[in-house]
Design an enzyme around this catalytic site. Structure first.
Site, PDB file in Angstrom:
ATOM      1  N   ASN A  40       0.854  -1.200   0.000  1.00 39.18           N
ATOM      2  CA  ASN A  40       0.000   0.000   0.000  1.00 39.18           C
ATOM      3  C   ASN A  40       0.881   1.239   0.000  1.00 39.18           C
ATOM      4  OD1 ASN A  40      -0.349  -1.320   2.857  1.00 39.18           O
ATOM      5  ND2 ASN A  40      -0.951   0.751   3.282  1.00 39.18           N
ATOM      6  N   ASP A  41       0.677   2.183   0.845  1.00 38.46           N
ATOM      7  CA  ASP A  41       1.243   3.540   0.693  1.00 38.46           C
ATOM      8  C   ASP A  41       2.711   3.626   0.258  1.00 38.46           C
ATOM      9  OD1 ASP A  41      -1.026   3.553   2.230  1.00 38.46           O
ATOM     10  OD2 ASP A  41      -0.143   4.609   3.910  1.00 38.46           O
ATOM     11  N   SER A 101       3.315   3.722   7.815  1.00 34.94           N
ATOM     12  CA  SER A 101       3.869   4.693   6.853  1.00 34.94           C
ATOM     13  C   SER A 101       4.746   5.761   7.478  1.00 34.94           C
ATOM     14  CB  SER A 101       2.725   5.372   6.111  1.00 34.94           C
ATOM     15  OG  SER A 101       2.229   4.477   5.160  1.00 34.94           O
ATOM     16  N   ASP A 167       1.997   8.253  10.375  1.00 37.78           N
ATOM     17  CA  ASP A 167       2.429   8.692   9.042  1.00 37.78           C
ATOM     18  C   ASP A 167       3.281   9.963   9.073  1.00 37.78           C
ATOM     19  OD1 ASP A 167       0.751   6.577   8.494  1.00 37.78           O
ATOM     20  OD2 ASP A 167      -0.904   7.813   7.776  1.00 37.78           O
ATOM     21  N   TRP A 303      -8.864   1.696  -0.303  1.00 41.49           N
ATOM     22  CA  TRP A 303      -9.203   0.689   0.724  1.00 41.49           C
ATOM     23  C   TRP A 303     -10.581   0.082   0.510  1.00 41.49           C
ATOM     24  CZ3 TRP A 303      -5.502  -1.438   3.164  1.00 41.49           C
ATOM     25  CH2 TRP A 303      -4.343  -0.717   3.465  1.00 41.49           C
TER      26      TRP A 303
HETATM   27  C1  FRU Z   1      -2.990   4.678   4.769  1.00 38.44           C
HETATM   28  C2  FRU Z   1      -2.630   3.873   6.001  1.00 38.44           C
HETATM   29  C3  FRU Z   1      -1.717   4.678   6.893  1.00 38.44           C
HETATM   30  C4  FRU Z   1      -0.992   3.623   7.671  1.00 38.44           C
HETATM   31  C5  FRU Z   1      -0.839   2.537   6.648  1.00 38.44           C
HETATM   32  C6  FRU Z   1      -0.859   1.141   7.197  1.00 38.44           C
HETATM   33  O1  FRU Z   1      -3.296   3.929   3.651  1.00 38.44           O
HETATM   34  O2  FRU Z   1      -3.816   3.491   6.664  1.00 38.44           O
HETATM   35  O3  FRU Z   1      -2.376   5.618   7.702  1.00 38.44           O
HETATM   36  O4  FRU Z   1       0.223   4.083   8.145  1.00 38.44           O
HETATM   37  O5  FRU Z   1      -1.892   2.700   5.714  1.00 38.44           O
HETATM   38  O6  FRU Z   1      -0.500   0.201   6.245  1.00 38.44           O
END
Ligand code: FRU
Length: 489
Positions: A40-41, A101, A167, A303
């Site tokens: 993901n991110d 993140s 984050d 998501w």
């Molecule tokens: C955003 C998020 C962040 C978190 C990460 C977890 O997509 O929810 O806030 O750090 O993904 O994988």
């Protein structure tokens, strides 16, 4: 005596084994995918020692979200990526629940500082908590600080959460380190907090930069904060947005433009807009290129829909095309990084072809394309223009322009999905000086659409079989259309 392998060693061994199993053909041409498993991110996007580094939220062992690691890749042109060994695994008390993140910055001594959210698992009497951690390294191997977590809930004034605190985006300025981190305030919901530090270890709360006040989503995730063309930009990814103005409901990306008083550390909001109007774009992060361009990349997913997305490859998820950001008419605009031009081959041009009934144009087809379509609307009675891409007898992705209303609909309902999830988005697409331009980047299973030179962007994964590679044009009255299509190799 040989040491027992650490959790990170085990991931790196697994990666070496898996890397051989996936051929380049099984991946998009120029969009980053995880080496294996789930992504993901984007994290830690930076230029370091002559290369772009991009880390990513990563679960190597399955194509679903799981205990978060940091995957890692490097590139010289933002298009071709080389995998590096996994950078972080959840293997200390401070991050046993996952390395969430964060970001990266070069330190004065030339080392790279990673700053990420350490998740501490729930215990008998408490919920899972989140705090900020650091690790220092040479661009390949990173050592986590024994002081982790270096920023905890105790650093914050009352009212901020210890459960939703994540984050961190860090940068260096005037000899100090700064961090913008996301939090959920008990009254205001999403809030972005500014902290500062002399050494990256000892952090102090400075201020709250901005907050949702329940207006633009609840929790805000993945902040970024930077100057651009005379404005200060705060990027956030809100959860649980209500649809309003130009914003769609659910997970989105928002840019807040304003002014920043560096001495007082006050950010004054002037305007707010969506960053991307598409179905799959979230958690964007930027870096500064050595030539001064501010480059943004996002997770090309969402998501809400990722759970239903097909898992066709040994990896799941892609990053967006990296984009150059600029401000025009007080709006944040984007264009694909100019490095894409190095992939252009076999350019096909059609100048002012009159389109009416659905038609294909010689040489304009494929799923690897950088194509600009210019609609010359000025002297035409046309009100409705329809572009189909990724088309065969049973599939197509439709882009419908209502020229009179200045609105575009991106519609992947016929793209091959059997899931009852969002497939359409409406976005403003205004005719300017008699012209509307649509630039599309196609890279196998994705479409990124830049309207009017990047004034608005629509990003979407498409589940359409790769054999569907037709492109057609149609208008409800004769409309002169120019097309420039660069095939990509
Ligand atoms: C955003 C998020 C962040 C978190 C990460 C977890 O997509 O929810 O806030 O750090 O993904 O994988």
């Amino acid at each position: 005596m040989s040491k027992n392998p650490t959790p990170l060693d085990r991931v790196r061994d697994f990666e070496r084994e898996q890397a051989m199993k996936v051929s380049a053909d099984e991946r998009p041409l120029f969009h980053l995918t995880p080496l294996v498993g789930w992504m993901n991110d984007p994290n830690g996007f930076c230029w370091y020692k002559g290369q772009y580094h991009l880390f990513y939220q990563y679960h190597p062992f399955s194509r679903q979200w799981g205990p978060m690691h940091w995957g890692h890749a490097v590139s010289e042109n933002l298009l071709h990526w080389t995998y590096m060994p996994c950078a972080l695994a959840p293997d200390t008390a401070a991050d046993a629940g996952g390395c969430f993140s964060g970001s990266a910055v070069e330190m004065p001594d030339g080392k790279l500082l990673l700053c990420y959210t350490g998740v501490q698992p729930a215990g008998t009497f408490r919920r899972e908590t989140q705090a900020q951690c650091v690790a220092v390294g040479d661009g390949i191997d990173f050592e986590k600080s024994l002081l982790n977590p270096v920023v905890r809930h105790a650093h914050l004034p009352e009212g901020y959460s210890e459960y939703d605190f994540r984050d961190p985006k860090i940068w260096r300025e005037d000899g100090m380190y700064y961090m913008a981190a996301a939090n959920r305030h008990e009254k205001k919901q999403g809030a972005i907090l500014l902290l500062k530090s002399f050494d990256g270890l000892d952090w102090h709360f400075v201020t709250e930069l901005d907050a949702s006040d329940n207006e633009y989503g609840r929790m805000w995730e993945c902040p970024d904060f930077f100057p651009l063309d005379g404005k200060q930009v705060l990027l956030v990814s809100p959860q649980e947005m209500h649809a309003r103005e130009e914003f769609h409901a659910g997970y989105g990306t928002v840019a807040i433009l304003g002014q920043y008083d560096k001495k007082e550390h006050t950010f004054t909001r002037e305007s707010i807009q969506p960053v991307d109007h598409g179905l799959t774009f979230y958690a964007s992060q930027t870096t500064l290129a050595p030539d001064g361009r501010r480059i943004m990349i996002g997770w090309m997913d969402n998501w809400e829909t990722c759970k239903e997305a097909p898992r066709r490859h040994p990896w799941y998820a892609q990053m967006s095309m990296p984009r150059e950001l600029f401000i025009e008419n007080d709006r944040l605009c984007q264009r694909p990084v100019r490095e894409i031009e190095t992939l252009w081959q076999d350019t096909v041009r059609h100048d002012s072809v009159t389109v009416c009934e659905e038609t294909a144009l010689q040489g304009v087809q494929g799923r690897l394309l950088d194509m600009t379509v210019t609609l010359h609307v000025q002297n035409s009675a046309c009100r409705r223009f329809t572009l189909h891409v990724a088309k065969d007898e049973s599939h197509y992705i439709e882009i419908r322009c209502d020229l009179a209303r200045g609105e575009l609909v991106f519609d992947r309902s016929h793209g091959g999905s059997h899931r009852d999830i969002a497939h359409t988005r409406h976005v403003k697409a205004e005719v300017k000086n008699g012209v509307l331009t649509l630039r599309l980047l196609l890279d196998k299973e994705s479409v990124e659409l830049f309207i009017n030179g990047g004034e608005r962007v629509v990003t979407s994964l498409i589940p359409t079989p790769l054999e569907a590679d037709g492109i057609t044009f149609a208008a409800d009255a004769p409309l002169p259309v120019s097309v420039e299509a660069h095939h990509l190799k």
